[in-house]
Scaffold this motif. Structure first.
Motif, PDB file in Angstrom:
ATOM      1  N   ALA A 198      48.123  32.275  41.488  1.00  0.00           N
ATOM      2  CA  ALA A 198      47.935  33.391  42.415  1.00  0.00           C
ATOM      3  C   ALA A 198      47.725  34.703  41.650  1.00  0.00           C
ATOM      4  O   ALA A 198      48.543  35.619  41.731  1.00  0.00           O
ATOM      5  CB  ALA A 198      49.130  33.496  43.355  1.00  0.00           C
ATOM      6  N   PRO A 199      46.638  34.806  40.908  1.00  0.00           N
ATOM      7  CA  PRO A 199      46.390  36.067  40.200  1.00  0.00           C
ATOM      8  C   PRO A 199      46.077  37.180  41.195  1.00  0.00           C
ATOM      9  O   PRO A 199      45.712  36.909  42.342  1.00  0.00           O
ATOM     10  CB  PRO A 199      45.169  35.743  39.328  1.00  0.00           C
ATOM     11  CG  PRO A 199      44.469  34.662  40.063  1.00  0.00           C
ATOM     12  CD  PRO A 199      45.554  33.850  40.723  1.00  0.00           C
ATOM     13  N   ASN A 200      46.231  38.419  40.757  1.00  0.00           N
ATOM     14  CA  ASN A 200      45.966  39.544  41.659  1.00  0.00           C
ATOM     15  C   ASN A 200      45.276  40.676  40.899  1.00  0.00           C
ATOM     16  O   ASN A 200      44.815  40.489  39.769  1.00  0.00           O
ATOM     17  CB  ASN A 200      47.267  40.012  42.323  1.00  0.00           C
ATOM     18  CG  ASN A 200      48.300  40.468  41.321  1.00  0.00           C
ATOM     19  OD1 ASN A 200      47.981  40.984  40.246  1.00  0.00           O
ATOM     20  ND2 ASN A 200      49.559  40.285  41.643  1.00  0.00           N
ATOM     21  N   TRP A 201      45.244  41.847  41.518  1.00  0.00           N
ATOM     22  CA  TRP A 201      44.539  43.006  40.958  1.00  0.00           C
ATOM     23  C   TRP A 201      45.056  43.402  39.582  1.00  0.00           C
ATOM     24  O   TRP A 201      44.341  44.026  38.803  1.00  0.00           O
ATOM     25  CB  TRP A 201      44.650  44.196  41.913  1.00  0.00           C
ATOM     26  CG  TRP A 201      46.038  44.747  42.001  1.00  0.00           C
ATOM     27  CD1 TRP A 201      47.046  44.318  42.797  1.00  0.00           C
ATOM     28  CD2 TRP A 201      46.575  45.807  41.215  1.00  0.00           C
ATOM     29  NE1 TRP A 201      48.187  45.046  42.558  1.00  0.00           N
ATOM     30  CE2 TRP A 201      47.919  45.980  41.588  1.00  0.00           C
ATOM     31  CE3 TRP A 201      46.046  46.643  40.223  1.00  0.00           C
ATOM     32  CZ2 TRP A 201      48.741  46.931  41.023  1.00  0.00           C
ATOM     33  CZ3 TRP A 201      46.877  47.595  39.649  1.00  0.00           C
ATOM     34  CH2 TRP A 201      48.202  47.735  40.060  1.00  0.00           C
ATOM     35  N   GLN A 202      46.274  43.025  39.250  1.00  0.00           N
ATOM     36  CA  GLN A 202      46.836  43.402  37.954  1.00  0.00           C
ATOM     37  C   GLN A 202      46.133  42.708  36.794  1.00  0.00           C
ATOM     38  O   GLN A 202      46.320  43.080  35.641  1.00  0.00           O
ATOM     39  CB  GLN A 202      48.334  43.153  37.940  1.00  0.00           C
ATOM     40  CG  GLN A 202      49.056  44.089  38.891  1.00  0.00           C
ATOM     41  CD  GLN A 202      50.557  43.925  38.840  1.00  0.00           C
ATOM     42  OE1 GLN A 202      51.087  43.115  38.092  1.00  0.00           O
ATOM     43  NE2 GLN A 202      51.254  44.707  39.630  1.00  0.00           N
ATOM     44  N   SER A 203      45.280  41.739  37.102  1.00  0.00           N
ATOM     45  CA  SER A 203      44.442  41.130  36.066  1.00  0.00           C
ATOM     46  C   SER A 203      43.538  42.177  35.429  1.00  0.00           C
ATOM     47  O   SER A 203      43.077  41.998  34.301  1.00  0.00           O
ATOM     48  CB  SER A 203      43.599  40.006  36.670  1.00  0.00           C
ATOM     49  OG  SER A 203      44.420  38.938  37.101  1.00  0.00           O
ATOM     50  N   ALA A 204      43.292  43.272  36.129  1.00  0.00           N
ATOM     51  CA  ALA A 204      42.466  44.355  35.578  1.00  0.00           C
ATOM     52  C   ALA A 204      43.127  44.978  34.351  1.00  0.00           C
ATOM     53  O   ALA A 204      42.439  45.411  33.425  1.00  0.00           O
ATOM     54  CB  ALA A 204      42.191  45.417  36.640  1.00  0.00           C
TER      55      ALA A 204
END
Length: 130
Positions: A31-37
């Motif tokens: 469940a990756p999210n925007w913090q992958s940025a």
């Protein structure tokens, strides 16, 4: 956190390129999210800074960046995904919280934009390097 580089056994292929906290025992699907940025931005900087590459080749780092950018693009609102928005032009390009959470926050979008700018800068600088 680790980068998802292949299709998961459970869950959509849309997560490829994202970064997931695999230590969370309650989740079966990544469940990756925007913090992958944040990770993309760091990878982009290390791609153009040889002393930060450690045991990773520059090509491998660029591939990691490309996958991460792919995931951020999955989180971005484009014209077809705005069909239910009251004011679609205002959200096109915005980065949502995750693939399953359409929450918009300026932090998500700004972080994604800064990461993509950092990646572009790295690619421009590396364009002259063999």
């Amino acid at each position: 956190q680790h980068q998802i580089t292949t299709a998961p056994q459970l869950g959509p292929e849309d997560v490829i390129g994202g970064f997931d906290d695999s230590s969370a025992p309650h989740r079966l699907a990544p469940a990756p999210n925007w913090q992958s940025a944040h990770a993309l931005r760091l990878l982009a900087v290390t791609a153009r800074t040889p002393e930060l590459l450690s045991n990773t080749s520059r090509l491998d780092r660029i591939i990691q960046c490309t996958l991460a950018a792919r995931f951020i693009a999955q989180l971005m609102y484009d014209e077809p995904s705005c069909f239910y928005m009251r004011n679609a032009p205002r959200v096109i390009g915005a980065v949502r919280k995750s693939l399953t959470d359409n929450t918009l926050d300026i932090t998500h979008t700004a972080t994604g934009l800064l990461a993509i700018i950092e990646l572009k800068q790295s690619l421009v600088e590396l364009a002259g390097v063999d």
